[in-house]
Design a protein around this motif. Sequence first.
Motif, PDB file in Angstrom:
ATOM      1  N   TYR A 131       0.929  -1.182  -0.091  1.00 24.03           N
ATOM      2  CA  TYR A 131       0.025   0.109  -0.040  1.00 24.03           C
ATOM      3  C   TYR A 131       0.753   1.308  -0.027  1.00 24.03           C
ATOM      4  N   GLY A 132       1.926   1.361   0.896  1.00 24.73           N
ATOM      5  CA  GLY A 132       2.601   2.451   0.954  1.00 24.73           C
ATOM      6  C   GLY A 132       1.783   3.680   1.576  1.00 24.73           C
ATOM      7  N   THR A 133       1.974   4.549   0.672  1.00 25.03           N
ATOM      8  CA  THR A 133       1.130   5.913   0.895  1.00 25.03           C
ATOM      9  C   THR A 133      -0.205   5.981   0.350  1.00 25.03           C
ATOM     10  N   THR A 134      -0.667   4.917  -0.068  1.00 26.41           N
ATOM     11  CA  THR A 134      -2.018   4.751  -0.695  1.00 26.41           C
ATOM     12  C   THR A 134      -2.894   3.986   0.438  1.00 26.41           C
ATOM     13  N   PHE A 135      -2.142   3.523   1.310  1.00 29.11           N
ATOM     14  CA  PHE A 135      -3.054   3.095   2.798  1.00 29.11           C
ATOM     15  C   PHE A 135      -4.012   4.148   3.134  1.00 29.11           C
ATOM     16  N   PRO A 136      -5.325   3.517   3.336  1.00 27.01           N
ATOM     17  CA  PRO A 136      -6.310   4.561   3.841  1.00 27.01           C
ATOM     18  C   PRO A 136      -6.037   5.201   5.277  1.00 27.01           C
ATOM     19  N   LEU A 137      -6.417   6.588   5.271  1.00 29.78           N
ATOM     20  CA  LEU A 137      -6.122   7.167   6.627  1.00 29.78           C
ATOM     21  C   LEU A 137      -6.998   6.519   7.677  1.00 29.78           C
ATOM     22  N   LEU A 138      -6.617   6.443   8.776  1.00 29.56           N
ATOM     23  CA  LEU A 138      -7.197   5.957   9.927  1.00 29.56           C
ATOM     24  C   LEU A 138      -7.336   6.994  11.165  1.00 29.56           C
ATOM     25  N   SER A 139      -8.459   6.982  11.923  1.00 30.99           N
ATOM     26  CA  SER A 139      -8.418   8.036  13.133  1.00 30.99           C
ATOM     27  C   SER A 139      -8.245   7.339  14.385  1.00 30.99           C
ATOM     28  N   VAL A 140      -8.024   8.209  15.426  1.00 30.66           N
ATOM     29  CA  VAL A 140      -8.019   7.611  16.706  1.00 30.66           C
ATOM     30  C   VAL A 140      -9.586   6.863  16.998  1.00 30.66           C
ATOM     31  N   SER A 141     -10.401   7.420  16.375  1.00 32.52           N
ATOM     32  CA  SER A 141     -11.624   6.773  16.599  1.00 32.52           C
ATOM     33  C   SER A 141     -11.787   5.396  15.832  1.00 32.52           C
ATOM     34  N   ASP A 142     -11.505   5.275  14.836  1.00 36.31           N
ATOM     35  CA  ASP A 142     -11.267   3.928  13.969  1.00 36.31           C
ATOM     36  C   ASP A 142     -10.779   3.006  14.826  1.00 36.31           C
ATOM     37  N   MET A 143      -9.538   3.242  15.569  1.00 34.91           N
ATOM     38  CA  MET A 143      -8.652   2.494  16.261  1.00 34.91           C
ATOM     39  C   MET A 143      -9.376   2.151  17.533  1.00 34.91           C
ATOM     40  N   VAL A 144     -10.184   3.116  18.174  1.00 34.85           N
ATOM     41  CA  VAL A 144     -11.207   2.854  19.514  1.00 34.85           C
ATOM     42  C   VAL A 144     -12.250   1.877  18.958  1.00 34.85           C
TER      43      VAL A 144
END
Length: 163
Positions: A40-53
């Motif tokens: 993926y490299g830099t094409t990996f989807p952005l994740l938020s702290v909310s996603d992690m929780v």
Amino acid sequence: MGPGCALDTDKFYVICANTLGGCFGSTGPSSINSLTGKEYGTTFPLLSVSDMVKANFLLLDHLGIDKVHASVGSSLGGMQSLLAAALYPHRVKSVVSISSGAYAHPSAIALRYIQRRILMSDPNWNNGHYYGKKFPVMGMQHASSTKPWGKASQLSCHCYVHM
């Protein structure tokens, strides 16, 4: 963590999950994208702290755990602990947030920007697609040298304590 320690494993079950999007035990930027056959490299989807929780609470659901005694974390893990209590107040009895806050101060955001720019200036950065190629070692070293300005420790972990 251990018998007789603050996180007493004689009294509590301690559950530590890998960070969603991290490259150790979770799908992350170094994972192979099934659509392209490349990392993926830099094409990996952005994740938020909310996603992690939310992912952590899906894990707790899967384990059949309705409520935790404490949500404990430092740095990014501390942010997750705070948000866990905010999103799931009926499921988190207490919070221990170490070296963290509910939001990043503008100076911390600016420092992280500088660190990213330093890393991206490494000739081996290759727009984040350096897997299988020469790793951007100098950029990583130079970006890491700014850490003491931002905080004393880069320790970032998160765990739930269940009785």
